[in-house]
Enzyme design. Structure first.
Site, PDB file in Angstrom:
ATOM      1  N   LYS A 258       1.051  -1.229   0.320  1.00 49.61           N
ATOM      2  CA  LYS A 258      -0.085  -0.324  -0.170  1.00 49.61           C
ATOM      3  C   LYS A 258       0.764   1.133  -0.297  1.00 49.61           C
ATOM      4  CE  LYS A 258      -2.944   2.948   2.629  1.00 49.61           C
ATOM      5  NZ  LYS A 258      -4.340   2.242   4.346  1.00 49.61           N
ATOM      6  N   ASP A 263      -2.405   9.390   4.036  1.00 48.59           N
ATOM      7  CA  ASP A 263      -4.233   9.666   4.200  1.00 48.59           C
ATOM      8  C   ASP A 263      -4.599  10.859   5.024  1.00 48.59           C
ATOM      9  OD1 ASP A 263      -6.738   8.718   4.360  1.00 48.59           O
ATOM     10  OD2 ASP A 263      -5.290   6.660   5.537  1.00 48.59           O
ATOM     11  N   LYS A 270     -10.199  13.256   8.134  1.00 43.35           N
ATOM     12  CA  LYS A 270      -9.674  12.384   9.123  1.00 43.35           C
ATOM     13  C   LYS A 270      -9.643  13.548  10.401  1.00 43.35           C
ATOM     14  CE  LYS A 270      -7.134   8.550   8.199  1.00 43.35           C
ATOM     15  NZ  LYS A 270      -7.582   7.081   8.768  1.00 43.35           N
ATOM     16  N   ASP A 281       1.481   6.236   5.774  1.00 40.89           N
ATOM     17  CA  ASP A 281       0.056   5.394   4.975  1.00 40.89           C
ATOM     18  C   ASP A 281       1.019   4.340   3.970  1.00 40.89           C
ATOM     19  OD1 ASP A 281      -1.552   4.135   5.705  1.00 40.89           O
ATOM     20  OD2 ASP A 281      -3.060   5.380   4.357  1.00 40.89           O
ATOM     21  N   GLU A 342      -9.705   4.148   2.095  1.00 41.03           N
ATOM     22  CA  GLU A 342      -8.977   4.130   0.869  1.00 41.03           C
ATOM     23  C   GLU A 342      -8.053   2.866   0.547  1.00 41.03           C
ATOM     24  OE1 GLU A 342      -7.462   5.275   3.129  1.00 41.03           O
ATOM     25  OE2 GLU A 342      -5.889   4.820   3.109  1.00 41.03           O
ATOM     26  N   ARG A 344      -7.887  -0.263   1.085  1.00 39.69           N
ATOM     27  CA  ARG A 344      -8.202  -1.080  -0.053  1.00 39.69           C
ATOM     28  C   ARG A 344      -8.366  -1.677  -1.392  1.00 39.69           C
ATOM     29  NH1 ARG A 344     -13.056  -2.008   4.505  1.00 39.69           N
ATOM     30  NH2 ARG A 344     -11.115  -1.173   5.657  1.00 39.69           N
TER      31      ARG A 344
HETATM   32  N1  BES Z   1      -4.441   4.387   7.179  1.00 37.24           N
HETATM   33  C1  BES Z   1      -5.507   4.097   7.583  1.00 37.24           C
HETATM   34  C2  BES Z   1      -5.644   3.128   9.014  1.00 37.24           C
HETATM   35  C3  BES Z   1      -5.207   3.913   9.730  1.00 37.24           C
HETATM   36  C4  BES Z   1      -5.504   4.477  10.718  1.00 37.24           C
HETATM   37  C5  BES Z   1      -3.236   3.205   9.850  1.00 37.24           C
HETATM   38  C6  BES Z   1      -4.710   4.941  12.396  1.00 37.24           C
HETATM   39  C7  BES Z   1      -2.998   3.464  11.148  1.00 37.24           C
HETATM   40  C8  BES Z   1      -3.365   4.124  12.249  1.00 37.24           C
HETATM   41  C9  BES Z   1      -6.422   3.510   6.545  1.00 37.24           C
HETATM   42  O1  BES Z   1      -6.540   4.210   5.501  1.00 37.24           O
HETATM   43  C10 BES Z   1      -8.054   4.112   6.813  1.00 37.24           C
HETATM   44  O2  BES Z   1      -8.295   5.212   7.521  1.00 37.24           O
HETATM   45  N2  BES Z   1      -8.904   2.477   7.422  1.00 37.24           N
HETATM   46  C11 BES Z   1     -10.269   3.548   8.331  1.00 37.24           C
HETATM   47  C12 BES Z   1     -11.118   2.406   7.714  1.00 37.24           C
HETATM   48  C13 BES Z   1     -12.323   2.733   8.006  1.00 37.24           C
HETATM   49  C14 BES Z   1     -12.883   4.022   7.692  1.00 37.24           C
HETATM   50  C15 BES Z   1     -13.436   1.470   7.562  1.00 37.24           C
HETATM   51  C16 BES Z   1      -9.624   3.056   9.998  1.00 37.24           C
HETATM   52  O3  BES Z   1      -9.077   2.578   9.938  1.00 37.24           O
HETATM   53  O4  BES Z   1     -10.499   3.959  10.297  1.00 37.24           O
HETATM   54 ZN    ZN Z   2      -4.898   4.515   4.623  1.00 37.00          ZN
HETATM   55 MN    MN Z   3      -7.482   5.885   5.751  1.00 40.48          MN
END
Ligand code: BES
Ligand code: ZN
Ligand code: MN
Length: 486
Positions: A258, A263, A270, A281, A342, A344
């Site tokens: 990835k 992000d 966020k 990320d 994003e 996935r």
């Molecule tokens: N890059 C993030 C995942 C992440 C979050 C990694 C915090 C490390 C620390 C990913 O793109 C993301 O935002 N995932 C969301 C998914 C949700 C919207 C279903 C998440 O984990 O909140």
């Molecule tokens: Zn992400």
């Molecule tokens: Mn994300």
């Protein structure tokens, strides 16, 4: 850094030419086979209470009497395991890294049975302590002067120890690449920078590198990847790297990383707190770069392809919106319910792209979900696969490399959460089991080959005062690939 094995014994330690002698003690085996003057120095330190035989303790002695080395460090390991060895050596490095010692001579903990993991412990602890991030902080203090490490071991198995050290050192070069790139901030690590680094690594180390731009990705039909990239001013890149160490035509192993270089969450933005950490990320992508670098050094007999979809996830007038439906490269349609899920979306198109190589296995690596951090914390990466043999190989590699992963479930029942009324699937499955439903989403794109997914959201970097990338899981991936070579 130069690592070598030196045939020695406790009676010879005092004569070892080095700048610092590091004697590892074993808290579980207090009776040690030591010779003078080290034995006497230890007995005295224990008697005066300056050292206790408890894991994590260490003691620095300057110009110890009777020793050729001008410095002596005692450091206590919990037991003879590689994990305990690493912790003990990290403690020793804390005192030595600010000093003037260039050449360290290090002992093995008493009663420790040598394993490749011990090599990773030694090399990992030293490399970790001597790395300094400089790219955007040229004023950072100079790197520690340590440049040579001799491991004092018995005569038997010297060759094997030397071999394990060389392998661990090659892998550490890859870990350093991953760590450095993951640390670079979003404006110094764009998709273009990542592609340039891939090309540079290719030239320097004999890897083949192809980079696809937006036009090429559009032509292929990667609608999910394009949807994420469309909100950014930074052009996307799709990086393809090849290491050809196997026979021509031999099925390659594929790594997919990835590469979200920042992000923000996109329109599903966020919160501000800690958002800076979303520069990490692209740690999955960095680990693919690092693993390819390590392979170029290790030269195992197998073929490996590294795929990196790289882009930013930004809010903008052109950004993809919640509810938008896109068509992935696989032809399956996706309702993008949350633009922050994003990872996935860019991975699913890369996973479909991987089909063309008729791979022997595909492992994707991603800082995919906050839910994985909640489930496993920061010690194990999350491992998701329906393939027991592949799970076993990756878990073993992780243990050998001291870069472990923990297997998570991937049962059909979890798939229901992805149901959508407007597309073949939604891109989120709710909060419950979030790391698992993310893996279930990816699984829908992987029916043509053996596949595993590593969620490294909790292991790729550290927060807090020691904020920074870890270079994980390069060591796990490199050892896994070594295990698959002829
Ligand atoms: N890059 C993030 C995942 C992440 C979050 C990694 C915090 C490390 C620390 C990913 O793109 C993301 O935002 N995932 C969301 C998914 C949700 C919207 C279903 C998440 O984990 O909140
Ligand atoms: Zn992400
Ligand atoms: Mn994300």
């Amino acid at each position: 850094m130069d690592f070598r094995a030196l045939s020695s014994s406790p009676a010879l330690w005092a004569e070892t030419p080095c700048d610092a002698l590091v004697v590892v003690l074993n808290a579980a085996q207090p009776a040690q086979d030591l010779a003078e003057p080290v034995a006497g120095l230890l007995a005295d330190a224990l008697k005066t209470g300056d050292l206790a035989l408890k894991a994590g303790r260490s003691l620095y002695l300057h110009r110890p009497a009777g020793l050729r080395a001008p410095r002596l460090v005692f450091t206590v390991a919990a037991d003879g395991s590689a994990k305990a060895y690493r912790t003990a050596l990290s403690a020793a490095m804390q005192v030595l890294k600010s000093g003037a010692a260039r050449h360290l001579a290090v002992t093995l903990a008493p009663q420790a049975t040598w394993s490749p993991a011990h090599a990773h412990a030694l090399v990992g602890a030293v490399e970790e302590a001597t790395y300094v991030y400089r790219h955007t902080k040229p004023s950072a203090p100079p790197a520690p002067v340590v440049s040579k490490v001799s491991l004092l071991v018995g005569k038997e198995g010297l060759k094997a120890v030397q071999h394990d050290l060389a392998q661990a050192r090659a892998i550490a070069l890859g870990v350093a690449v991953a760590r450095e790139w993951a640390n670079r901030p979003g404006n110094h690590c764009t998709p273009t920078h990542l592609a340039d680094e891939a090309r540079r690594l290719g030239k320097a180390h004999g890897l083949k590198v192809d980079v696809l731009d937006r036009k090429a990705v559009e032509k292929l039909g990667m609608g999910a990847f394009l949807a994420v990239a469309q909100g950014s001013e930074q052009p996307l890149r799709f990086i393809v790297m090849r290491y050809d160490g196997g026979r021509r035509g031999e099925a390659p192993h594929v790594l997919v990383g990835k590469g979200i270089t920042f992000d923000t969450g996109g329109i599903s933005i966020k919160p501000a707190a800690k958002m800076d950490e979303m520069k990490f990320d692209m740690s999955g992508a960095a680990s693919v770069l690092g693993t390819m670098r390590a392979l170029a050094e290790l030269k195992p007999r197998l073929n490996v392809i590294g795929l990196i979809p790289a882009c930013e996830n930004m809010p903008d007038g052109r950004s993809v919106k919640p509810g938008d439906v896109v068509t992935s490269l696989s032809g399956q349609t996706i309702e993008i319910l949350n633009t922050d899920a994003e990872g996935r979306l860019i991975l699913c198109d890369a996973l479909t792209y991987a089909e063309r190589f008729k791979p022997a296995s595909v492992v994707d690596v991603a800082t995919l979900t906050g839910a994985c951090v909640i489930a496993l914390g920061h010690h194990h990466s999350g491992l998701f696969t329906a393939d027991d043999a592949l799970a076993e190989a990756l878990q073993t590699a992780g243990r050998e490399a001291l870069d472990t992963c923990w297997r998570m479930p991937l049962d059909e029942e979890y798939d229901e959460a992805l149901k959508s009324n407007f597309a073949d699937m939604g891109n989120v499955g709710g909060r419950a089991g979030g790391a698992i439903t993310a893996a279930m989403f990816l699984r829908r794109f992987t029916s043509k080959y053996r596949w595993a997914h590593l969620d490294i959201a909790g292991t790729a970097w550290k927060s807090g005062p020691a904020k920074g990338a870890t270079g994980r899981p390069v060591a796990l991936l490199a050892r896994y690939l070594l295990s698959q070579a002829r």
